[in-house]
Design an enzyme around this catalytic site. Structure first.
Site, PDB file in Angstrom:
ATOM      1  N   ARG A 103       0.851  -1.193   0.000  1.00  0.00           N
ATOM      2  CA  ARG A 103       0.000   0.000   0.000  1.00  0.00           C
ATOM      3  C   ARG A 103       0.877   1.229   0.000  1.00  0.00           C
ATOM      4  NH1 ARG A 103      -4.493   0.450   4.423  1.00  0.00           N
ATOM      5  NH2 ARG A 103      -2.755  -0.020   5.771  1.00  0.00           N
ATOM      6  N   THR A 107      -1.209   7.394  -0.757  1.00  0.00           N
ATOM      7  CA  THR A 107      -2.520   7.241  -1.401  1.00  0.00           C
ATOM      8  C   THR A 107      -3.305   6.061  -0.841  1.00  0.00           C
ATOM      9  OG1 THR A 107      -1.647   5.727  -3.073  1.00  0.00           O
ATOM     10  CG2 THR A 107      -1.502   8.096  -3.560  1.00  0.00           C
ATOM     11  N   ASP A 199       0.073  -3.636  12.811  1.00  0.00           N
ATOM     12  CA  ASP A 199       0.589  -4.000  11.487  1.00  0.00           C
ATOM     13  C   ASP A 199       0.894  -5.498  11.484  1.00  0.00           C
ATOM     14  OD1 ASP A 199       2.555  -4.560   9.358  1.00  0.00           O
ATOM     15  OD2 ASP A 199       2.359  -2.408   8.980  1.00  0.00           O
ATOM     16  N   ASP A 202       4.496  -6.534  10.346  1.00  0.00           N
ATOM     17  CA  ASP A 202       5.520  -6.239  11.357  1.00  0.00           C
ATOM     18  C   ASP A 202       5.432  -7.206  12.520  1.00  0.00           C
ATOM     19  OD1 ASP A 202       6.815  -4.177  10.098  1.00  0.00           O
ATOM     20  OD2 ASP A 202       5.548  -2.611  10.969  1.00  0.00           O
TER      21      ASP A 202
HETATM   22  N1  URA Z   1      -2.668  -3.759   7.444  1.00  0.00           N
HETATM   23  C1  URA Z   1      -2.258  -4.104   8.687  1.00  0.00           C
HETATM   24  O1  URA Z   1      -1.272  -4.814   8.861  1.00  0.00           O
HETATM   25  N2  URA Z   1      -2.988  -3.651   9.741  1.00  0.00           N
HETATM   26  C2  URA Z   1      -4.074  -2.879   9.598  1.00  0.00           C
HETATM   27  O2  URA Z   1      -4.690  -2.507  10.601  1.00  0.00           O
HETATM   28  C3  URA Z   1      -4.477  -2.526   8.283  1.00  0.00           C
HETATM   29  C4  URA Z   1      -3.751  -2.988   7.233  1.00  0.00           C
END
Ligand code: URA
Length: 208
Positions: A103, A107, A199, A202
């Site tokens: 992503r 944007t 995330d 991560d």
């Molecule tokens: N991607 C992620 O890893 N966590 C989110 O909350 C949204 C997208």
């Protein structure tokens, strides 16, 4: 489009472990894998069966076996990788396609950087794997990739979803079933699911 929310207590319990900020990388990775395995069990509910004969130690029996339908797991790099091993432990013969999409932080739109699929993707049941269905941009782009490559049967397995992602899939890919464990309230300004689990990439790979 159909959205299936897996309300099974075992899945909900494991999802709570993922949400907890104090869950470390080892446990997080293991639980992602376990949930993926349980989601796969649900996603394969309607696979066709055929009757075969086997000889048991007691007698010949006419019994059921999977009717040779072939599966392709399609993890979206990189967080989707965390869901692969759990599913392969149930379906070791599945092929694994990879789609690299990230992503754009400005944007929030998906950008492709890698794509490798088995040549017979069109005749396989495809499970897109992405732990988080947030804006839906990445999942929708992955579904389009698969359709452009000829895939006919696609499901999306996302551990946690948010309404914008579900709505986007509904609008752009009404033929793709979404299987998820919860649909949270909303996205924050950075596109993270709230309350979510942070995330996923991560936390799976320990990069934060
Ligand atoms: N991607 C992620 O890893 N966590 C989110 O909350 C949204 C997208």
């Amino acid at each position: 489009m159909s959205v299936t929310v897996l309300t099974h207590p075992l899945i909900q319990h494991k999802l709570t472990i993922l949400r907890d900020i104090d869950t470390g990388v080892k446990v997080f990775r293991e639980v992602v894998s376990e949930i993926a395995m349980l989601m796969c069990y649900e996603a394969m509910r309607e696979l066709p069966l055929e009757e075969i004969k086997v000889m048991t130690p007691v007698a010949e029996a006419t019994v059921k076996a999977l009717a040779g339908k072939k599966l392709a797991l399609v993890p979206i790099l990189r967080a989707g990788l965390g869901m692969v091993d759990g599913i392969l432990s149930l379906v070791p013969s599945a092929k694994v396609a990879h789609i690299g999409l990230y992503r754009d932080p400005e944007t929030l739109e998906p950008v492709e950087y890698y794509c490798k699929m088995p040549p017979d993707i069109m005749s396989r049941d495809c499970f897109i794997l992405d732990p988080m269905l947030a804006t839906g941009g990445t999942a929708a782009a992955a579904a389009k990739f698969l359709k452009d490559a000829g895939a006919q049967s696609i499901k999306l397995l996302s551990i946690l979803s948010a309404p914008p992602g579900v709505e986007k899939m509904e609008k752009m890919h009404p033929d793709v079933e979404v299987i998820t464990c919860a649909i949270d309230g909303h996205l924050n300004d950075h596109g993270y699911i709230v309350p979510g689990l942070g995330d996923a990439g991560d936390r799976i790979f320990g990069t934060k």
